[in-house]
Enzyme design. Structure first.
Site, mmCIF file in Angstrom:
data_model
loop_
_atom_site.group_PDB
_atom_site.id
_atom_site.type_symbol
_atom_site.label_atom_id
_atom_site.label_comp_id
_atom_site.label_asym_id
_atom_site.label_seq_id
_atom_site.Cartn_x
_atom_site.Cartn_y
_atom_site.Cartn_z
ATOM 1 N N HIS A 127 0.818 -1.218 0.000
ATOM 2 C CA HIS A 127 0.000 0.000 0.000
ATOM 3 C C HIS A 127 0.844 1.258 0.000
ATOM 4 O O HIS A 127 0.349 2.336 0.323
ATOM 5 C CB HIS A 127 -0.942 0.007 1.211
ATOM 6 C CG HIS A 127 -2.028 -1.013 1.075
ATOM 7 N ND1 HIS A 127 -2.801 -1.398 2.138
ATOM 8 C CD2 HIS A 127 -2.473 -1.727 0.014
ATOM 9 C CE1 HIS A 127 -3.679 -2.310 1.733
ATOM 10 N NE2 HIS A 127 -3.487 -2.524 0.448
ATOM 11 N N CYS A 157 9.222 16.568 -13.407
ATOM 12 C CA CYS A 157 8.537 17.155 -14.585
ATOM 13 C C CYS A 157 8.118 18.594 -14.315
ATOM 14 O O CYS A 157 7.769 19.341 -15.218
ATOM 15 C CB CYS A 157 7.314 16.303 -14.979
ATOM 16 S SG CYS A 157 5.944 16.389 -13.805
ATOM 17 N N SER A 195 -7.406 -6.609 10.232
ATOM 18 C CA SER A 195 -8.832 -6.909 10.456
ATOM 19 C C SER A 195 -9.428 -7.702 9.312
ATOM 20 O O SER A 195 -10.571 -8.147 9.383
ATOM 21 C CB SER A 195 -9.613 -5.599 10.632
ATOM 22 O OG SER A 195 -9.510 -4.828 9.436
#
Ligand code: BV8
Length: 246
Positions: A127, A157, A195
């Site tokens: 993640h 950029c 969980s």
């Protein structure tokens, strides 16, 4: 390393996984916010999924960032600060020891760096990471500063908005090919402090179980996918993980 250590192990499913013969076991461990709880970092459930009266799914989404980049940067600046002040606990250190004993693939849903600071050298951050920044345009990545702001632009950029290098809801998690391959080969799968609510991570146990791996969960209480595990070891990770690894 027993799969049913001195902790309170209870069998959760009648499935018989294949016996583990080797003395160097192929293990996949998935960790979640619970492993960092005793280091002082809030879990998502403990905060009832709310932050500044916003659901985390609203804040941790590309739409949330487009809608209010200041709110999202405040959310991650606060977590980056908390993670920098936190220390790894005995559970992080025990998993670093486990990698010295067996063939370990360590996958974390967590965006803190406590596994690395606890001695793990190979960590798959599916993640993303608080300490990295990403260009919303050219997808260059760089080390994030302590605090990020809506006006920050990509240093490569010069155009794209600088965002936390975090996988938000609706975005594809990182390193999935490598994770699926490890799950295919695993003799043992363990989930620590998660969980089991967020996919695809919550589906890893089923993938490993279907290929005959023994599956154990170490948690404070039964997770949403507890029925997919062969065993459950209840208790705080800083006690159960070192006992399980021993
Ligand atoms: C994707 C970064 C597709 C942000 C995070 C319906 C069904 C199935 C799936 C979905 C669905 N609707 C939508 C989806 C997909 C969605 C999803 O799963 N949503 C959920 C809410 C239903 N998933 C996604 O969007 C993922 N991407 O599917 O992409 C795709 C395909 C092709 C192309 C493009 C895209 C991306 C998900 C990643 C989201 N980002 N994190 C941030 O961190 O700020 S998720 C975030 O929440 C965390 O990273 C973590 O993964 C999750 C929270 O989970 P836990 O870590 O488990 O934490 P939690 O607090 O919930 O639980 C802690 C546990 O520890 C508890 O059990 C507690 O008891 C225990 N504990 C506490 N203390 C201790 C302890 N245990 C031991 N010791 C202790 N001391």
């Amino acid at each position: 390393m027993p799969t049913t250590p001195s902790g309170r192990a209870t069998s959760a499913s009648p499935r018989r996984p294949r016996p583990i013969a080797a003395d160097r076991v192929r293990i996949v461990v998935l960790t979640g916010a619970g492993i960092s709880a005793e280091s002082g970092l809030a879990t998502f459930r403990a905060s009832d999924g709310l932050w500044e009266d916003h659901h985390i799914e609203d804040v941790a989404t590309p739409e949330g960032f487009a809608r209010d980049p200041g709110l999202v940067h405040r959310f991650y600046n606060a977590r980056r600060e908390a993670a920098a002040a936190a220390l790894p606990n005995a559970a992080h250190r025990a998993l670093a020891e486990l990698a010295r004993l067996h063939e370990l693939t360590l996958v974390t849903q967590n965006v803190d760096d406590l596994h690395e600071r606890g001695g793990s050298s190979e960590v798959i951050h599916m993640h993303g990471q608080l300490r990295r920044a990403l260009c919303a345009d050219c997808e260059h990545r760089w080390d994030a500063p302590a605090r990020m702001h809506p006006e920050d632009r990509c240093p490569f950029c010069g155009v794209g908005a600088a965002r936390p290098d975090i996988v938000w809801f609706g975005e594809m998690p990182y390193h999935m090919e490598r994770i699926w391959e490890a799950l295919e080969r695993a003799d043992l799968f363990a989930a620590v402090g998660t969980s089991g609510n967020v996919y695809p991570a919550a589906g890893f146990v089923q993938h490993a179980a279907r290929r005959g791996a023994e599956c154990v969960e170490l948690n404070l209480d039964a997770s949403a996918n507890a029925h997919d595990f062969d065993r459950r070891i209840l208790g705080p990770a800083s006690r159960t993980v070192p006992e399980w690894v021993a």
